[in-house]
Design an enzyme around this catalytic site. Structure first.
Site, short mmCIF file in Angstrom:
data_model
loop_
_atom_site.label_atom_id
_atom_site.label_comp_id
_atom_site.label_asym_id
_atom_site.label_seq_id
_atom_site.Cartn_x
_atom_site.Cartn_y
_atom_site.Cartn_z
N LYS A 153 0.85 -1.19 0.00
CA LYS A 153 0.00 0.00 0.00
C LYS A 153 0.89 1.24 0.00
O LYS A 153 2.00 1.24 0.55
CB LYS A 153 -0.89 -0.05 1.24
CG LYS A 153 -1.95 1.01 1.34
CD LYS A 153 -2.80 0.75 2.59
CE LYS A 153 -3.90 1.77 2.77
NZ LYS A 153 -4.76 1.45 3.92
N SER A 230 -9.30 1.92 2.69
CA SER A 230 -8.34 2.71 1.95
C SER A 230 -7.30 1.89 1.20
O SER A 230 -6.50 2.45 0.44
CB SER A 230 -7.62 3.66 2.92
OG SER A 230 -6.93 2.95 3.92
N VAL A 251 -7.54 0.98 9.91
CA VAL A 251 -7.87 1.75 11.11
C VAL A 251 -9.38 1.88 11.29
O VAL A 251 -9.84 2.40 12.28
CB VAL A 251 -7.20 3.13 11.09
CG1 VAL A 251 -7.89 4.07 10.10
CG2 VAL A 251 -7.13 3.76 12.47
N GLY A 253 -11.54 -0.46 8.89
CA GLY A 253 -12.08 -1.34 7.86
C GLY A 253 -11.28 -1.28 6.57
O GLY A 253 -11.66 -1.87 5.55
N SER A 254 -10.12 -0.63 6.59
CA SER A 254 -9.39 -0.32 5.36
C SER A 254 -8.71 -1.51 4.70
O SER A 254 -8.26 -1.40 3.56
CB SER A 254 -8.33 0.76 5.64
OG SER A 254 -8.96 2.00 5.87
#
Length: 537
Positions: A153, A230, A251, A253-254
């Site tokens: 990421k 995210s 943080v 559901g990312s």
């Protein structure tokens, strides 16, 4: 390529394209970043113009049939991470040919759904070649991930690349070697080949992936839909098999949201199991709900491989003071388990495809001999409100400060936070934050399960893909919404709009029980696959 500097915002003016001087600074920076990314894709890896029609929604089969990958590269990129490592270590495959195959497929994925932020294919191929050469002489694998391409990421710091996390203010600030994230170092130390980073929303603060630098990342199964956020770039890349294994952060559901949207397995751990040191975070200093690092992949086995590798590296002994000294635990999972399911929280009833997936999972577990019970929560709205209290103490001012550097406008979806900094909504005080944290601690003893708020309670959670939205099975029933939130969700649903989108379930375990939860997830996955085989899927 424009000059790259580590200077102030004003220094970055030299890094923007010529002929764009009249554009706002943030737009010029974004244009240069996108141009650099495009130049990183070799011409021979580019899809012919018009090869994929703009209105083609499902593009998951394009990489296999576009002619860019060789037959062997198609076979390589269809393999899961654990099997790839085994074949590289047995010398059936080389790290170089595996890395090349995934670099090419990642390039295709980028052209289809706009999932990448930083591309460093050439450096990855050099690393893979060096690993092969050393392995040929020593016969000793570099680690449990020997020769495996791994994507990260955008928030992970990797030497020579930006970690802009969607802010033009953080562009053209390539990380130095000593600034690399702890996870980056652990991946290298265990033999992984890092080859790209993936797109994120601004500041990692949204359930879909969009920013002013790279734009929108869509869902490979239906490009009119979101890939989630995210870690949305990561999920889109993995869904197109442009990487065998990826690493995200969570943080709120990312990891789980994008994994669910794109049909992937994933793990959100409790804070402290995996290192977070060295991440670039849009909310540095926010510790009320801690950000966690976790894997995303196409099988439970691959999630276990990554998790075991990281923990066996003993990150608590290196440079992450927040890592807990809990070694990997080999556990025996009982043959018969008892699962709890939540079908409706009383606030927003799940949409038909989600309810069907949960019930399908229930039936599969029961057919495999497990017990399944339903449960309810006394006051789910209380914890949802508490989550907002914990987050908002730092969010608004932190985002505003970073946006102002270039200056860059607030993105859609952040109206409430923007109102805080403009004085239209009361921001949190330290006392307000402390009070919310005290309530969180108190509530942890009485509150066991809620799908989107496991970060608040610091429980661990996984995702398991179950099905796809069906025009026939997921038709919209007659339903009268109970509140505005539910009405907003249900009014936008139609099976035609969400056609072919993956649907997953989430499994949740108690805090710091990742090994047990992964074992339980394996049992659930086996039950689902057995159920599908009986039905001829």
């Amino acid at each position: 390529m424009g000059d790259v500097t580590n200077g102030s915002t004003s220094d970055r003016k030299s890094a923007v394209p010529e002929g764009t001087k009249d554009l706002p600074l943030y737009e010029r920076i974004a244009l240069e970043k996108r141009a650099n990314r495009e130049r990183s894709i070799p011409e021979e890896w580019r899809l012919p113009k018009g090869h994929v029609p703009e209105d083609q929604l499902n593009v998951t089969d394009v990489p296999m049939h576009c002619g860019i990958l060789t037959e062997k590269e198609c076979e390589i990129t269809e393999l899961a991470a654990a099997e790839l490592v085994e074949r590289i270590q047995s010398r059936e495959l080389s790290s170089y040919e595996v890395t090349l195959a995934f670099c090419k497929r990642a390039a295709i994925a980028q052209q289809l759904v706009n999932c990448l932020s930083e591309i460093f294919f050439e450096k990855a191929l050099q690393t893979a070649a060096a690993l092969d050469a050393e392995y040929a002489v020593s016969g000793i694998a570099a680690g449990p991930l020997h020769g495996l391409p791994v994507s990260l990421k955008d928030c992970f710091q990797v030497e020579g690349t930006d970690a802009s996390i969607g802010f033009t203010a953080f562009s053209n600030e390539p990380a130095l070697e000593h600034e690399e994230s702890e996870i980056t170092k652990i991946m290298r130390q265990n033999g992984a080949v890092l080859f790209c980073k993936t797109n994120v929303p601004l500041g990692l603060m949204a359930g879909e992936t969009y920013n002013a630098i790279y734009g929108y990342t869509s869902n490979p199964y239906n490009r009119s839909l979101s890939s989630g956020g995210s870690s949305g770039g990561e999920s889109a890349l993995l869904a197109l098999k442009g990487a065998p294994l990826g690493v995200g952060t969570d943080v709120g559901g990312s990891i789980r949201i994008p994994a669910s949207f794109c049909g992937l397995y994933s793990l959100k751990p409790s804070f402290g199991r995996f290192p977070t040191f060295g991440l670039r975070d849009g909310l540095n200093g926010q510790e009320a709900v801690r950000n966690t690092v976790g894997p995303m992949a196409r099988s439970v086995r691959d999630i276990q491989l990554w998790s075991k590798t990281v923990i066996k590296s003993e990150p608590w002994m290196t440079s992450d003071p927040d890592c807990l000294p809990i070694p990997w635990r080999e556990l025996r999972i009982p043959d018969k388990l008892c699962f709890g399911i939540w079908l409706d929280d009383g606030i927003v009833k799940p949409l038909p495809p989600v309810t069907r997936a949960v019930l399908k999972t229930k039936a599969a577990l029961e057919a495999a001999g497990h017990s399944v019970i339903e449960f309810q929560v006394d006051d789910p709205l209380y914890l949802d409100t508490l989550k907002f209290d914990l987050y908002r103490s730092a969010t608004a001012e932190a985002l505003d400060k970073n946006l102002a550097k270039t200056p860059e406008p607030w993105p859609r979806g952040c109206e409430m936070l923007q109102a805080m900094v403009q004085g239209n909504t009361k921001a949190s005080t330290v006392y307000y934050l402390w009070n919310a944290q005290a309530k969180r601690t108190e509530y942890s003893f009485t509150y066991d399960n809620y799908t989107s708020l496991w970060n608040v309670l610091d429980y661990c959670a996984t995702t398991v893909p179950v099905s796809y939205v069906s025009l026939h099975e997921d038709a919209t029933p007659s339903y009268e919404s109970r509140n505005d939130s539910e009405r907003c969700v249900w009014k936008n649903y139609s099976p035609g709009t969400f056609a072919e989108a993956p649907v997953a379930v989430q499994l949740v375990g108690r805090r710091l029980n990742e090994e047990y939860l992964l074992g339980v997830t394996q049992k659930c996955d086996e039950a689902l696959k057995m159920s599908m085989s009986y039905r001829g899927y």
